[in-house]
Design a protein around this motif. Structure first.
Motif, PDB file in Angstrom:
ATOM      1  N   ARG A  83     -32.721  49.695  88.488  1.00  0.00           N
ATOM      2  CA  ARG A  83     -33.395  51.001  88.287  1.00  0.00           C
ATOM      3  C   ARG A  83     -32.784  52.182  88.437  1.00  0.00           C
ATOM      4  O   ARG A  83     -32.059  52.392  89.193  1.00  0.00           O
ATOM      5  CB  ARG A  83     -34.984  51.052  89.161  1.00  0.00           C
ATOM      6  CG  ARG A  83     -36.041  50.041  89.086  1.00  0.00           C
ATOM      7  CD  ARG A  83     -36.799  50.246  87.834  1.00  0.00           C
ATOM      8  NE  ARG A  83     -37.699  51.639  88.231  1.00  0.00           N
ATOM      9  CZ  ARG A  83     -38.702  51.622  88.953  1.00  0.00           C
ATOM     10  NH1 ARG A  83     -39.124  50.722  89.366  1.00  0.00           N
ATOM     11  NH2 ARG A  83     -39.060  52.995  89.010  1.00  0.00           N
ATOM     12  N   ARG A 139     -29.994  52.557  91.096  1.00  0.00           N
ATOM     13  CA  ARG A 139     -29.189  51.315  90.752  1.00  0.00           C
ATOM     14  C   ARG A 139     -28.665  50.312  92.002  1.00  0.00           C
ATOM     15  O   ARG A 139     -27.501  49.861  91.752  1.00  0.00           O
ATOM     16  CB  ARG A 139     -28.001  51.790  90.032  1.00  0.00           C
ATOM     17  CG  ARG A 139     -28.402  52.574  88.751  1.00  0.00           C
ATOM     18  CD  ARG A 139     -27.353  53.298  88.067  1.00  0.00           C
ATOM     19  NE  ARG A 139     -27.759  54.003  86.799  1.00  0.00           N
ATOM     20  CZ  ARG A 139     -27.928  53.383  85.605  1.00  0.00           C
ATOM     21  NH1 ARG A 139     -27.499  52.297  85.515  1.00  0.00           N
ATOM     22  NH2 ARG A 139     -28.207  53.983  84.701  1.00  0.00           N
ATOM     23  N   ARG A 187     -35.825  42.958  97.162  1.00  0.00           N
ATOM     24  CA  ARG A 187     -36.124  41.612  96.525  1.00  0.00           C
ATOM     25  C   ARG A 187     -36.389  40.950  98.076  1.00  0.00           C
ATOM     26  O   ARG A 187     -35.653  40.806  98.902  1.00  0.00           O
ATOM     27  CB  ARG A 187     -34.895  40.740  95.854  1.00  0.00           C
ATOM     28  CG  ARG A 187     -34.718  41.466  94.440  1.00  0.00           C
ATOM     29  CD  ARG A 187     -34.138  40.245  93.705  1.00  0.00           C
ATOM     30  NE  ARG A 187     -32.786  39.924  94.304  1.00  0.00           N
ATOM     31  CZ  ARG A 187     -32.170  38.548  94.048  1.00  0.00           C
ATOM     32  NH1 ARG A 187     -32.716  37.936  93.102  1.00  0.00           N
ATOM     33  NH2 ARG A 187     -31.108  38.102  94.748  1.00  0.00           N
ATOM     34  N   SER A 234     -26.177  45.992  92.413  1.00  0.00           N
ATOM     35  CA  SER A 234     -27.226  44.782  91.727  1.00  0.00           C
ATOM     36  C   SER A 234     -26.456  44.025  90.875  1.00  0.00           C
ATOM     37  O   SER A 234     -25.823  44.557  89.856  1.00  0.00           O
ATOM     38  CB  SER A 234     -28.572  45.531  91.285  1.00  0.00           C
ATOM     39  OG  SER A 234     -29.055  44.457  90.445  1.00  0.00           O
ATOM     40  N   ILE A 261     -28.163  41.436  89.278  1.00  0.00           N
ATOM     41  CA  ILE A 261     -29.119  41.077  88.432  1.00  0.00           C
ATOM     42  C   ILE A 261     -29.327  42.615  87.689  1.00  0.00           C
ATOM     43  O   ILE A 261     -30.272  43.321  88.202  1.00  0.00           O
ATOM     44  CB  ILE A 261     -30.448  40.692  88.853  1.00  0.00           C
ATOM     45  CG1 ILE A 261     -29.942  39.528  89.489  1.00  0.00           C
ATOM     46  CG2 ILE A 261     -31.345  40.192  87.783  1.00  0.00           C
ATOM     47  CD1 ILE A 261     -30.823  38.761  90.632  1.00  0.00           C
ATOM     48  N   ARG A 262     -28.840  42.615  86.144  1.00  0.00           N
ATOM     49  CA  ARG A 262     -28.956  43.792  85.625  1.00  0.00           C
ATOM     50  C   ARG A 262     -30.276  44.196  85.312  1.00  0.00           C
ATOM     51  O   ARG A 262     -30.655  45.312  85.406  1.00  0.00           O
ATOM     52  CB  ARG A 262     -28.176  43.758  84.283  1.00  0.00           C
ATOM     53  CG  ARG A 262     -26.683  44.090  84.382  1.00  0.00           C
ATOM     54  CD  ARG A 262     -26.789  45.555  84.480  1.00  0.00           C
ATOM     55  NE  ARG A 262     -25.411  46.162  85.229  1.00  0.00           N
ATOM     56  CZ  ARG A 262     -24.271  46.165  84.158  1.00  0.00           C
ATOM     57  NH1 ARG A 262     -24.223  45.877  83.102  1.00  0.00           N
ATOM     58  NH2 ARG A 262     -23.187  46.593  84.903  1.00  0.00           N
ATOM     59  N   ARG A 263     -31.228  43.304  84.893  1.00  0.00           N
ATOM     60  CA  ARG A 263     -32.574  43.620  84.363  1.00  0.00           C
ATOM     61  C   ARG A 263     -33.431  44.433  85.635  1.00  0.00           C
ATOM     62  O   ARG A 263     -34.496  44.681  85.330  1.00  0.00           O
ATOM     63  CB  ARG A 263     -33.091  42.413  83.758  1.00  0.00           C
ATOM     64  CG  ARG A 263     -33.552  41.213  84.634  1.00  0.00           C
ATOM     65  CD  ARG A 263     -33.870  39.998  84.269  1.00  0.00           C
ATOM     66  NE  ARG A 263     -33.750  39.010  85.010  1.00  0.00           N
ATOM     67  CZ  ARG A 263     -34.720  38.742  85.934  1.00  0.00           C
ATOM     68  NH1 ARG A 263     -35.747  39.376  85.985  1.00  0.00           N
ATOM     69  NH2 ARG A 263     -34.588  37.622  86.819  1.00  0.00           N
ATOM     70  N   LEU A 264     -33.099  43.762  86.788  1.00  0.00           N
ATOM     71  CA  LEU A 264     -33.789  44.396  88.072  1.00  0.00           C
ATOM     72  C   LEU A 264     -33.524  45.926  88.122  1.00  0.00           C
ATOM     73  O   LEU A 264     -34.150  46.436  89.000  1.00  0.00           O
ATOM     74  CB  LEU A 264     -33.401  43.750  89.384  1.00  0.00           C
ATOM     75  CG  LEU A 264     -34.055  42.188  89.234  1.00  0.00           C
ATOM     76  CD1 LEU A 264     -33.781  41.414  90.535  1.00  0.00           C
ATOM     77  CD2 LEU A 264     -35.527  42.077  89.180  1.00  0.00           C
TER      78      LEU A 264
END
Lengths: 238, 279
Positions: free
Chosen positions: A67, A118, A74, A60, A62-65
Motif C-alpha cells: 500500500r 510500502r 499479515r 514487502s 508480495i507486491r500486490r499487498l
C-alpha cells in the motif's frame, strides 16, 4: 431432606476447575523470547501455551499487498499437530484461516503503520498447547510481541472470552466449558479507550445475557492488560 | 498535567501527559491527552514530551551515513540492503559520473559499503551516494547489527564510548546510522568487540554503562582491572539516550570525524583510471 438454595450460594458457585464465575485462569506472559524475531512473546493461560513472533516492518515481497500510503500486516495462526488430544492434521484449515484473518483485523486498528508506507509486518502465532480460548490468547500474545518489536501503536490490544455454562455467564472459558457450554463470546479491545476490535458469538444468548457476557469479558480484558504491561516491563527492568 | 517522570519506562498506549505539553517523537495526541505509541523511555525537554524506543527499524533520512551490503546488480544501478524496511539503490552515475561501465567490475554482490543517503523520495525510494569523506568499500572485517536507536549510546558523549572500545581493542570501528557496525582488527579482538557492542545494545537503557563497559573491556583483554581506575559516574551518563543530540554528534562531532579519517586507508575508492585502462 430438603435443601434450600439461596442466591448467595449460587453466586459463590464454583466451576469445574474450582474457579469463580468471574475469574480468569492463571496467566503468564513473557516478552522477547525469540532471538531472531524482531519481537516475540510467550503466553500461558490455563492449559494454553502460545508463542507469537513479529517480523518487520520489512520490505514487502508480495507486491500486490503493498500500500503506498501505509504499512500492511499479515497474520498466520497455526496449531501444532500435538497441541490437542487427537493429533491435528498439520497445515492451514478452515478454522485457522478464519482466526488468522480475525486476528489481523483485531490488531490492525491499534497499529500506526502510516510511518512505514510500502512495508509489511508479519505476525506468526503458534499454538503449542490448546485448552480453549486460543484465539484470544493469540491476540494478547501478538500484541505484546508487536510492542516488543517497537512498532508504533495506539494501544495494546487484549483478548478475553466470556460465555454461558450451565445457565451461568462465566469468564474465560476452558476447553471443557467451551464444548459443554451454551455460548462463547470472544472479545478483543483496546483497553485505554475501550474500543472493541473483535467480537464474535457462538451459541445462544438472550440480550441481557449477552450484555452481561460482554461487560464480564471487558473486565477480563482489563485484568489481562495489566499482565501484558508487566511482561514488557519485566523484560527491561530485571 | 504530567503523569510520568523523565526516563520512566512506558508501554504503548500509556497516558503521559495532559494539555500544557507538546507531543514529540514516539507519542501521539488524542483529544487533550498525550499517549506513548512505543515501548521505551520518556524524555522530557521543556514542554516537549517524547518516547525513545528501545527497539526500532531504521527509516532512511536524507544526509544519513549508513553501511550497506550490495544485494543486486541491475543495468545501471546496484541494489543495496541497508538494514531497513526500504532497500537502497546506488546509481552507477554516483560512482562513474557520466560514463557507462560494467557494474560488476566495481562492486560485487556481498560487498559492504559505507554510503550516504542522497535522497529519499515520497515512494521511499532510497538513493545512495559515495561522495564524501571516507565513503567507499570495506575490506574484510565483520558486521555487527544493533537497533538504530542505540547508535547514540554506542558512540557515547563526544564519542567517549566508541573511542574507549577502539583504544582498548585496537579495532577499527565504523558506525552507520542504520544500526550496522563494521569492525576490523585481530580475529579475537573482533569477537570481543562484537560481544561488547551487543552488551551495550542490551543494557543501553541502564545508567553507569560506560564504566561497566570499561571494566568489562579490561577484564576481557587484560584479565584484570587496573588499580587506579577513576569511577566518575557523572561524566558520561547524562542523557546519553537522548538521540537528537547524539545523532548529530555522529556527523558533527570532531572525535568521530577523525575516526573516519583513520579509516580511510581501509576504504577502497573505486579507481576510475584503472577501469579505463582495462576497457
Amino acid at each position: 431432606m430438603i435443601f434450600i438454595i439461596t442466591n448467595d450460594i449460587v453466586s459463590n458457585k464454583e466451576r469445574d476447575d474450582g474457579r469463580k464465575l468471574e475469574e480468569i485462569r492463571p496467566l503468564k506472559i513473557e516478552a522477547g523470547i525469540l532471538k531472531r524475531a524482531d519481537g516475540s512473546a510467550y503466553l500461558e493461560v490455563g492449559g494454553n501455551k502460545v508463542i507469537a513472533a513479529v517480523y518487520g516492518p520489512r520490505e514487502s515481497y508480495i507486491r500486490r499487498l503493498l500500500r503506498p500510503d501505509t504499512g500492511v500486516i499479515r497474520c498466520r495462526y497455526n496449531m501444532a499437530p500435538f497441541s490437542v488430544d487427537d493429533r491435528k492434521r498439520p497445515g492451514p484449515d478452515r478454522r485457522s484461516t478464519e482466526i488468522s484473518k480475525i486476528t489481523a483485523e483485531a490488531l490492525r486498528p491499534s497499529l500506526l503503520l502510516e510511518r512505514f508506507p510500502r512495508s509489511m509486518v508479519d505476525i506468526f502465532i503458534e499454538i503449542i498447547e490448546a485448552e480453549g480460548g486460543t484465539r484470544c490468547a493469540g491476540i494478547t500474545a501478538a500484541s505484546v510481541a508487536l510492542a516488543d518489536a517497537g512498532i508504533p501503536m495506539k494501544d495494546m490490544v487484549v483478548g478475553c472470552a466470556a460465555g454461558k455454562v450451565d445457565g451461568e455467564i462465566v469468564l474465560d472459558l476452558s476447553e471443557k466449558e467451551d464444548k459443554e457450554g451454551q455460548a462463547d463470546v470472544p472479545l478483543a479491545i483496546m483497553p485505554r479507550t475501550g474500543e472493541i476490535t473483535l467480537l464474535q458469538t457462538d451459541g445462544n444468548l438472550t440480550e441481557d445475557e449477552f450484555d452481561k457476557a460482554l461487560s464480564l469479558a471487558i473486565e477480563g480484558c482489563k485484568q489481562i492488560s495489566e499482565v501484558q504491561k508487566e511482561a514488557l516491563k519485566n523484560r527491561y527492568e530485571a | 498535567m504530567i503523569h510520568v517522570e523523565d526516563k520512566k519506562f512506558v508501554v504503548p498506549g500509556e497516558i503521559l501527559a495532559e494539555d500544557d505539553f507538546y507531543p514529540g517523537r514516539g507519542t501521539f495526541k488524542e483529544g487533550d491527552i498525550i499517549c506513548s505509541s512505543l515501548m521505551g523511555l520518556v524524555s522530557l525537554r521543556n514542554n516537549k514530551i517524547s518516547v525513545i524506543p528501545l527497539k526500532s527499524k531504521y527509516v532512511p533520512k536524507k544526509g544519513d551515513v549508513v553501511i550497506g551490503k550490495i544485494d543486486d546488480i541491475r543495468f545501471s544501478m546496484w541494489g543495496v540492503n541497508i538494514n531497513s524496511p526500504y532497500s537502497g539503490i546506488l546509481p552507477a552515475s554516483e560512482v562513474f559520473g557520466r560514463e557507462k561501465k560494467e557494474l560488476s567490475r566495481v562492486f560485487r554482490i556481498g560487498d559492504v559499503l559505507f554510503l550516504r543517503v542522497v535522497d529519499v523520495d515520497e515512494v521511499k525510494k532510497v538513493k545512495l551516494g559515495l561522495k564524501g569523506r571516507g565513503m567507499g568499500k570495506f575490506r574484510k572485517g565483520i558486521l555487527v547489527d544493533i537497533t538504530p536507536t542505540k547508535v547514540p549510546r554506542l558512540i557515547g558523549k563526544k564519542g567517549s564510548m566508541i573511542n574507549m572500545i577502539k583504544d582498548k581493542t585496537r579495532c577499527k570501528i565504523v558506525v552507520g546510522q542504520n544500526g550496522l557496525v563494521w569492525v576490523k582488527g585481530d580475529v579475537d579482538m573482533e569477537q570481543i568487540t562484537k560481544n561488547i557492542i551487543h552488551l551495550i545494545e542490551a543494557e543501553a537503557h541502564t545508567s553507569g554503562l560506560t564504566n561497566r563497559i570499561r571494566d568489562k573491556l579490561y577484564l576481557l583483554i587484560d584479565g584484570e582491572l587496573p588499580k587506579d581506575l577513576e569511577t566518575d559516574e557523572s561524566k558520561f551518563d547524562e542523557n546519553q539516550l537522548n538521540d537528537e543530540n547524539n545523532s548529530n554528534n555522529l556527523n558533527n562531532d570532531s572525535n568521530f570525524d577523525n575516526s573516519f579519517e583513520a579509516n580511510e586507508d581501509e576504504l577502497e575508492k573505486p579507481k576510475l583510471e584503472n577501469f579505463k585502462d582495462i576497457l
